[in-house]
Design an enzyme around this catalytic site. Structure first.
Site, PDB file in Angstrom:
ATOM      1  N   CYS A 151      13.482   3.924  11.052  1.00  0.00           N
ATOM      2  CA  CYS A 151      12.721   2.690  10.868  1.00  0.00           C
ATOM      3  C   CYS A 151      11.291   2.878  11.352  1.00  0.00           C
ATOM      4  O   CYS A 151      11.059   3.510  12.388  1.00  0.00           O
ATOM      5  CB  CYS A 151      13.344   1.544  11.661  1.00  0.00           C
ATOM      6  SG  CYS A 151      15.073   1.207  11.254  1.00  0.00           S
ATOM      7  N   SER A 152      10.327   2.315  10.621  1.00  0.00           N
ATOM      8  CA  SER A 152       8.935   2.381  11.069  1.00  0.00           C
ATOM      9  C   SER A 152       8.742   1.463  12.269  1.00  0.00           C
ATOM     10  O   SER A 152       9.367   0.407  12.365  1.00  0.00           O
ATOM     11  CB  SER A 152       7.993   1.975   9.939  1.00  0.00           C
ATOM     12  OG  SER A 152       8.273   0.657   9.493  1.00  0.00           O
ATOM     13  N   HIS A 161       2.978   2.201  11.490  1.00  0.00           N
ATOM     14  CA  HIS A 161       2.794   1.243  10.397  1.00  0.00           C
ATOM     15  C   HIS A 161       2.024   0.004  10.851  1.00  0.00           C
ATOM     16  O   HIS A 161       2.572  -1.099  10.907  1.00  0.00           O
ATOM     17  CB  HIS A 161       4.166   0.858   9.833  1.00  0.00           C
ATOM     18  CG  HIS A 161       4.139  -0.018   8.622  1.00  0.00           C
ATOM     19  ND1 HIS A 161       3.074  -0.069   7.745  1.00  0.00           N
ATOM     20  CD2 HIS A 161       5.066  -0.894   8.141  1.00  0.00           C
ATOM     21  CE1 HIS A 161       3.338  -0.936   6.787  1.00  0.00           C
ATOM     22  NE2 HIS A 161       4.548  -1.454   7.000  1.00  0.00           N
ATOM     23  N   CYS A 191       2.691  -5.738   3.737  1.00  0.00           N
ATOM     24  CA  CYS A 191       2.576  -4.318   4.077  1.00  0.00           C
ATOM     25  C   CYS A 191       1.727  -3.522   3.100  1.00  0.00           C
ATOM     26  O   CYS A 191       1.374  -2.373   3.382  1.00  0.00           O
ATOM     27  CB  CYS A 191       3.958  -3.698   4.184  1.00  0.00           C
ATOM     28  SG  CYS A 191       4.999  -4.490   5.422  1.00  0.00           S
TER      29      CYS A 191
END
Length: 400
Positions: free
Chosen positions: A212-213, A343, A83
């Site tokens: 939450c992404s 994301h 990430c």
């Protein structure tokens, strides 16, 4: 630190739900890269090196992506660091200028993701997160999928250790969804009440779906330049200087602390932040605006403490006091953060850089943070990838 490094151009696509738009990663890269070059007023022929990040893709996808901007024979490096991929590409592109190896570089990141929770691509070999997962399972009851499990478990530990409440984590989700209403690049632009965030689908521990992404498609790009390049091209008015930057990977404490908070990167963040503050000659109180890695609301709160915005265990109080939104001491994730902006892994770090560049230029429209677009404005970026790497970057306007 070596030579000075400046952001002179930024660009990104709107982040989208996977499959919501008919495009492929070369289309994404063409859009973000063209925007960044146009923002800089620089022709692709002047770019001397490119670093291209993505997590899910075949080898040399970086070349295929950047070829949409031109074919000049320059070195193109493919970057994959979970990430933190986008900010790792940024780190490498800055390093080339800092070391005097180039005058103008491009960092570009993209992701074309599958719907649903992240899974592994190769099942015939050791998973890179296995050591972290096993260590987490010794401390908190195991669940799947891995990412929300680990960050949810870190939240549970914080609650057990410091008395942090589910409502305090949920307030972060409320804040970031509210911020994203004013971001045309965000995947989601809806506001939710605290009850709606708390009442959304339970994921693990204190985490609900709206904390939450999501998985996302999209791309971001940044053009970096040396001081000499900025002067030759008359870019000082729009340039933003990188005044501190550090990349830290897992430390002995990650595993020795027997803490899920450490396993999800708090010590990496703390170590990188100290280095960046020292390089830039600043402290947390000097910062106006922050884009940090809120893959889950629990990680945003943990990161407050690791960045030194408050003492360890005090993150919940910071949330309750409204210190991390407009009118507070800092505005954290004015873009909506990963939770609401989206994301796409390879693009996230470059989208963070884009947002902070707009903030320091005073070009963030309804998201503009008071004080950021002044001579004393300071912006801080935090991007983390488990397995593990943290990249933290501090920015200041080059000239006002």
């Amino acid at each position: 630190m070596g030579n000075r490094v400046f952001v002179v151009g930024v660009g990104m696509t709107k982040f989208e739900k996977p499959g919501a738009r008919e495009w492929d990663y070369p289309d994404m890269a063409r859009e973000s890269g063209t925007k960044a070059l146009q923002d800089a007023g620089v022709d692709y022929a002047e770019v001397q090196q490119a670093y291209v990040g993505y997590v899910y893709g075949e080898s040399t996808s970086g070349q295929r992506a950047v070829y949409e901007l031109g074919l000049t024979g320059i070195p193109i490096v493919n970057v994959n660091n979970n990430c933190s991929t986008g900010s790792t590409a940024l780190y490498l592109a800055a390093q080339a200028i800092r070391g005097g190896l180039a005058d103008c570089t491009l960092a570009l990141g993209f992701e074309k993701m599958q719907k649903g929770s992240l899974g592994s691509t190769y099942d015939d070999r050791e998973q890179p997160m296995m050591r972290h997962l096993l260590a987490t399972a010794e401390l908190q009851e195991f669940a799947m999928p891995p990412a929300p499990y680990m960050f949810g478990a870190a939240g549970k530990e914080h609650m057990e250790r410091y008395g942090t409440t589910a409502e305090q984590f949920a307030k972060i989700g409320v804040k970031n969804h509210r911020h994203s209403q004013h971001n045309p690049y965000a995947q989601f632009q809806d506001e939710y009440t605290l009850d709606e965030v708390l009442g959304s689908k339970q994921i693990y521990g204190p985490l609900t779906k709206l904390q939450c992404s999501p998985t996302s498609d999209g791309s971001g790009a940044v053009v970096l330049a040396s001081e000499d390049f900025v002067e030759r091209h008359g870019l000082a008015d729009q340039a933003v200087e990188i005044v501190g930057q550090a990349m830290v990977t897992d430390l002995p404490s990650t595993f020795e602390d027997r803490s899920v908070i450490s396993l999800v990167g708090a010590d990496m963040t703390r170590t990188a932040a100290r280095s960046v503050y020292d390089q830039a000659g600043i402290g947390p109180d000097d910062v106006d605006v922050i884009e940090l890695h809120d893959c889950f609301s629990t990680n945003e709160l943990i990161t407050y403490e690791a960045l030194g915005l408050c003492a360890e265990g005090e993150g919940g109080k910071l949330v309750d006091a409204g210190e991390t939104t407009y009118g507070g001491r800092w505005v954290v994730n004015p873009s909506g953060g990963l939770i609401s902006k989206g994301h796409p892994l390879g693009a996230t770090g470059l989208a963070q850089c884009s947002e902070l560049t707009w903030q320091l230029r005073g070009a963030a429209d309804a998201r503009q943070v008071a004080g950021a677009a002044t001579a004393s404005g300071v912006a801080l970026q935090h991007n983390i990838g488990l397995g593990g790497a943290v990249v933290i970057t501090a920015y200041r306007p080059a000239q006002r």
